[in-house]
Design a protein around this motif. Structure first.
Motif, PDB file in Angstrom:
ATOM      1  N   ARG A  22       1.613   0.088  16.423  1.00 27.73           N
ATOM      2  CA  ARG A  22       2.370  -1.070  15.931  1.00 27.73           C
ATOM      3  C   ARG A  22       1.422  -2.146  15.388  1.00 27.73           C
ATOM      4  N   ARG A  23       0.299  -2.331  16.047  1.00 27.89           N
ATOM      5  CA  ARG A  23      -0.685  -3.324  15.600  1.00 27.89           C
ATOM      6  C   ARG A  23      -1.255  -2.925  14.231  1.00 27.89           C
ATOM      7  N   ILE A  24      -1.505  -1.633  14.058  1.00 30.36           N
ATOM      8  CA  ILE A  24      -1.983  -1.152  12.754  1.00 30.36           C
ATOM      9  C   ILE A  24      -0.933  -1.440  11.687  1.00 30.36           C
ATOM     10  N   LYS A  25       0.330  -1.183  12.017  1.00 34.41           N
ATOM     11  CA  LYS A  25       1.408  -1.468  11.066  1.00 34.41           C
ATOM     12  C   LYS A  25       1.414  -2.943  10.667  1.00 34.41           C
ATOM     13  N   LYS A  26       1.242  -3.816  11.661  1.00 33.21           N
ATOM     14  CA  LYS A  26       1.300  -5.251  11.407  1.00 33.21           C
ATOM     15  C   LYS A  26       0.118  -5.714  10.559  1.00 33.21           C
ATOM     16  N   GLY A  29      -0.797  -4.836   6.091  1.00 32.94           N
ATOM     17  CA  GLY A  29      -0.424  -5.540   4.874  1.00 32.94           C
ATOM     18  C   GLY A  29      -1.216  -6.798   4.584  1.00 32.94           C
ATOM     19  N   TYR A  30      -2.121  -7.203   5.442  1.00 36.07           N
ATOM     20  CA  TYR A  30      -2.804  -8.484   5.268  1.00 36.07           C
ATOM     21  C   TYR A  30      -4.077  -8.419   4.422  1.00 36.07           C
ATOM     22  N   HIS A  31      -4.781  -7.341   4.398  1.00 31.33           N
ATOM     23  CA  HIS A  31      -6.040  -7.231   3.667  1.00 31.33           C
ATOM     24  C   HIS A  31      -5.765  -6.730   2.251  1.00 31.33           C
ATOM     25  N   ARG A  33      -7.472  -5.298  -0.375  1.00 31.28           N
ATOM     26  CA  ARG A  33      -7.907  -3.962  -0.831  1.00 31.28           C
ATOM     27  C   ARG A  33      -7.175  -2.871  -0.055  1.00 31.28           C
ATOM     28  N   PHE A  34      -7.041  -3.079   1.237  1.00 35.53           N
ATOM     29  CA  PHE A  34      -6.338  -2.113   2.059  1.00 35.53           C
ATOM     30  C   PHE A  34      -4.864  -2.064   1.684  1.00 35.53           C
ATOM     31  N   ARG A  35      -4.322  -3.238   1.358  1.00 39.35           N
ATOM     32  CA  ARG A  35      -2.919  -3.320   0.943  1.00 39.35           C
ATOM     33  C   ARG A  35      -2.692  -2.491  -0.322  1.00 39.35           C
ATOM     34  N   THR A  36      -3.586  -2.624  -1.308  1.00 43.92           N
ATOM     35  CA  THR A  36      -3.475  -1.844  -2.543  1.00 43.92           C
ATOM     36  C   THR A  36      -3.568  -0.352  -2.242  1.00 43.92           C
ATOM     37  N   PHE A  37      -4.501   0.006  -1.364  1.00 44.15           N
ATOM     38  CA  PHE A  37      -4.689   1.402  -0.989  1.00 44.15           C
ATOM     39  C   PHE A  37      -3.431   1.979  -0.342  1.00 44.15           C
ATOM     40  N   ILE A  38      -2.848   1.231   0.590  1.00 38.46           N
ATOM     41  CA  ILE A  38      -1.672   1.771   1.277  1.00 38.46           C
ATOM     42  C   ILE A  38      -0.437   1.755   0.385  1.00 38.46           C
ATOM     43  N   ILE A  39      -0.385   0.825  -0.565  1.00 35.93           N
ATOM     44  CA  ILE A  39       0.735   0.849  -1.513  1.00 35.93           C
ATOM     45  C   ILE A  39       0.664   2.125  -2.345  1.00 35.93           C
ATOM     46  N   ASN A  40      -0.523   2.494  -2.794  1.00 40.21           N
ATOM     47  CA  ASN A  40      -0.684   3.745  -3.555  1.00 40.21           C
ATOM     48  C   ASN A  40      -0.298   4.960  -2.723  1.00 40.21           C
ATOM     49  N   ILE A  41      -0.685   4.954  -1.433  1.00 34.39           N
ATOM     50  CA  ILE A  41      -0.306   6.054  -0.539  1.00 34.39           C
ATOM     51  C   ILE A  41       1.209   6.104  -0.385  1.00 34.39           C
ATOM     52  N   ALA A  42       1.827   4.962  -0.186  1.00 34.60           N
ATOM     53  CA  ALA A  42       3.280   4.907   0.003  1.00 34.60           C
ATOM     54  C   ALA A  42       4.015   5.378  -1.246  1.00 34.60           C
ATOM     55  N   GLN A  43       3.533   4.977  -2.423  1.00 33.19           N
ATOM     56  CA  GLN A  43       4.188   5.406  -3.670  1.00 33.19           C
ATOM     57  C   GLN A  43       4.058   6.918  -3.842  1.00 33.19           C
ATOM     58  N   ARG A  66      11.982   5.975  -9.538  1.00 27.80           N
ATOM     59  CA  ARG A  66      11.667   4.541  -9.473  1.00 27.80           C
ATOM     60  C   ARG A  66      10.714   4.281  -8.310  1.00 27.80           C
ATOM     61  N   PRO A  67       9.668   3.522  -8.540  1.00 28.96           N
ATOM     62  CA  PRO A  67       8.740   3.215  -7.444  1.00 28.96           C
ATOM     63  C   PRO A  67       9.367   2.232  -6.463  1.00 28.96           C
ATOM     64  N   LEU A  68       8.834   2.238  -5.251  1.00 24.96           N
ATOM     65  CA  LEU A  68       9.278   1.285  -4.235  1.00 24.96           C
ATOM     66  C   LEU A  68       8.772  -0.104  -4.589  1.00 24.96           C
ATOM     67  N   ASN A  69       9.493  -1.136  -4.167  1.00 24.78           N
ATOM     68  CA  ASN A  69       8.930  -2.477  -4.364  1.00 24.78           C
ATOM     69  C   ASN A  69       7.754  -2.650  -3.397  1.00 24.78           C
ATOM     70  N   GLU A  70       6.954  -3.657  -3.635  1.00 22.58           N
ATOM     71  CA  GLU A  70       5.689  -3.805  -2.927  1.00 22.58           C
ATOM     72  C   GLU A  70       5.873  -3.935  -1.408  1.00 22.58           C
ATOM     73  N   GLU A  71       6.839  -4.686  -0.964  1.00 24.86           N
ATOM     74  CA  GLU A  71       7.047  -4.873   0.481  1.00 24.86           C
ATOM     75  C   GLU A  71       7.520  -3.588   1.158  1.00 24.86           C
ATOM     76  N   LYS A  72       8.449  -2.886   0.497  1.00 25.20           N
ATOM     77  CA  LYS A  72       8.909  -1.612   1.062  1.00 25.20           C
ATOM     78  C   LYS A  72       7.759  -0.610   1.117  1.00 25.20           C
ATOM     79  N   ALA A  73       6.905  -0.619   0.083  1.00 27.11           N
ATOM     80  CA  ALA A  73       5.764   0.294   0.051  1.00 27.11           C
ATOM     81  C   ALA A  73       4.789  -0.024   1.182  1.00 27.11           C
ATOM     82  N   VAL A  74       4.520  -1.314   1.383  1.00 28.89           N
ATOM     83  CA  VAL A  74       3.617  -1.705   2.470  1.00 28.89           C
ATOM     84  C   VAL A  74       4.215  -1.305   3.811  1.00 28.89           C
TER      85      VAL A  74
END
Length: 168
Positions: A22-26, A29-31, A33-43, A66-74
């Motif tokens: 859960r802590r990893i999940k939280k 989305g804050y960093h 570069r990591f946020r961009t990386f995980i958005i690409n993984i989610a898409q 259709r791609p996910l919006n940024e918050e849903k992807a994160v």
């Protein structure tokens, strides 16, 4: 004794992994570069799962997804990472248990081999003893034929008598 303690430890480890997940999940989305990386993984995950679902249901797969919006992807990627962490820890625990079990089985198998080897040695000793006793019986039968039946029972006395006669 050790098996219940080990199982209890594994259960505790799995329980501690859930809050870490859960802590990893939280924090995911804050960093930036990591946020961009995980958005690409989610898409990528979204495209893969959508195509898979379309194939399962028999729909066309060549349509634009259709791609996910940024918050849903994160959120989706953070969920994926949290679950991946929990399953990774559980997988490592299972692998460790399998290795421990195989080492235990190997020790048992080695003990069985040693027992079998000891039995074989005992069998060989008994075979030699039986062979010795057979030879002794054959020798006694030979003495019985040459000296008569009465001399069988006094073999020790007859030999000592002969020794006395020779000495005297």
């Amino acid at each position: 004794m050790i098996l219940p303690v080990f199982k209890l430890g594994t259960l505790a480890l799995k329980s501690f992994c859930k809050p870490i997940g859960r802590r990893i999940k939280k924090e995911a989305g804050y960093h930036p570069r990591f946020r961009t990386f995980i958005i690409n993984i989610a898409q990528a995950n979204h495209r893969f799962s959508t195509k898979l679902q379309r194939r399962i249901y028999g729909h066309a797969t060549d349509v634009a997804i259709r791609p996910l919006n940024e918050e849903k992807a994160v959120q989706a990627a953070a969920d994926l990472l949290g679950e991946l962490f929990v399953f990774s820890v559980a997988g490592v625990a299972v692998i460790f248990e399998v290795q421990r079990s195989s080492r235990s089985e190997a020790r048992k198998e080695e003990f069985r081999k040693q027992e079998i080897e000891a039995m074989k040695q005992r069998d060989e000793e008994l075979s030699r003893e039986i062979e010795f006793l057979k030879n002794r019986v054959i020798e006694l039968e030979r003495h019985a034929k040459t000296r008569g039946l009465s001399s069988i029972f006094s073999i020790g006395n007859a030999e000592s008598t002969k020794d006395k006669v020779k000495a005297g």
